[in-house]
Design a protein around this motif. Sequence first.
Motif, mmCIF file in Angstrom:
data_model
loop_
_atom_site.group_PDB
_atom_site.id
_atom_site.type_symbol
_atom_site.label_atom_id
_atom_site.label_comp_id
_atom_site.label_asym_id
_atom_site.label_seq_id
_atom_site.Cartn_x
_atom_site.Cartn_y
_atom_site.Cartn_z
ATOM 1 N N SER A 15 -30.421 2.572 -1.761
ATOM 2 C CA SER A 15 -30.050 1.883 -1.072
ATOM 3 C C SER A 15 -28.524 1.906 -0.154
ATOM 4 C CB SER A 15 -30.881 0.539 -1.455
ATOM 5 O OG SER A 15 -29.120 0.068 -2.347
ATOM 6 N N GLU A 16 -27.736 2.177 -0.980
ATOM 7 C CA GLU A 16 -27.121 2.520 -1.278
ATOM 8 C C GLU A 16 -25.795 3.867 0.216
ATOM 9 O OE1 GLU A 16 -24.488 0.710 -1.220
ATOM 10 O OE2 GLU A 16 -25.839 -1.466 -0.976
ATOM 11 N N PHE A 17 -26.879 4.656 -0.264
ATOM 12 C CA PHE A 17 -26.664 6.460 -0.061
ATOM 13 C C PHE A 17 -27.350 6.262 1.324
ATOM 14 C CE2 PHE A 17 -24.390 5.037 -3.813
ATOM 15 C CZ PHE A 17 -22.643 5.076 -3.567
ATOM 16 N N LEU A 18 -28.189 6.322 0.876
ATOM 17 C CA LEU A 18 -30.279 7.385 1.465
ATOM 18 C C LEU A 18 -30.570 6.355 2.171
ATOM 19 C CD1 LEU A 18 -30.353 9.796 -1.647
ATOM 20 C CD2 LEU A 18 -29.607 10.512 0.287
ATOM 21 N N VAL A 37 -23.760 13.771 -0.696
ATOM 22 C CA VAL A 37 -24.413 11.893 -0.539
ATOM 23 C C VAL A 37 -23.380 11.049 -0.514
ATOM 24 C CG1 VAL A 37 -26.476 11.033 -1.470
ATOM 25 C CG2 VAL A 37 -27.024 12.924 -0.371
ATOM 26 N N VAL A 38 -23.299 11.425 -2.478
ATOM 27 C CA VAL A 38 -21.990 10.672 -2.467
ATOM 28 C C VAL A 38 -21.061 11.097 -2.341
ATOM 29 C CG1 VAL A 38 -20.700 9.434 -4.613
ATOM 30 C CG2 VAL A 38 -23.635 9.275 -4.319
ATOM 31 N N ASN A 39 -19.666 10.944 -1.527
ATOM 32 C CA ASN A 39 -18.338 11.426 -1.370
ATOM 33 C C ASN A 39 -17.732 10.142 -2.409
ATOM 34 O OD1 ASN A 39 -17.754 8.633 -0.347
ATOM 35 N ND2 ASN A 39 -17.763 10.007 2.200
ATOM 36 N N SER A 40 -16.028 10.867 -2.235
ATOM 37 C CA SER A 40 -15.486 10.416 -2.991
ATOM 38 C C SER A 40 -15.379 8.493 -2.866
ATOM 39 C CB SER A 40 -13.375 11.019 -3.038
ATOM 40 O OG SER A 40 -13.160 9.772 -1.371
ATOM 41 N N LEU A 41 -15.213 7.788 -1.851
ATOM 42 C CA LEU A 41 -14.823 6.375 -1.374
ATOM 43 C C LEU A 41 -16.521 5.705 -2.473
ATOM 44 C CD1 LEU A 41 -13.824 3.602 -0.455
ATOM 45 C CD2 LEU A 41 -14.943 4.368 1.311
ATOM 46 N N GLY A 42 -17.636 6.445 -1.958
ATOM 47 C CA GLY A 42 -19.256 6.357 -2.939
ATOM 48 C C GLY A 42 -19.024 6.155 -4.310
ATOM 49 N N LEU A 43 -18.351 7.446 -4.869
ATOM 50 C CA LEU A 43 -17.877 7.233 -6.009
ATOM 51 C C LEU A 43 -17.430 6.106 -6.241
ATOM 52 C CD1 LEU A 43 -18.620 9.631 -8.206
ATOM 53 C CD2 LEU A 43 -16.369 10.206 -8.298
#
Length: 86
Positions: A15-18, A37-43
Amino acid sequence: MSTVTNDPIRAYIVSEFLAGEDAEDLTDDFDLIESTVVNSLGLVRLISWISETYGIPVDDIPLEPAAYRTLADIRGFVGRAAPAGV
């Protein structure tokens, strides 16, 4: 079309990244970091969500990306760190 899943970690990642992807298409060994798919901000968002969802203090959550490479890695960490009954 998105698929509802009973796996909250998989559902959150999708839901948040894909957005728009089918949750069941995300395999347990898919590398979320290498694929960006998950970058530093996403982490940071993922760590915050893990803390809130599973009651794990942020100070107890490792900040290195390797801990979140795959769904299996994330589930393993949550299983070891979450208080009993969460």
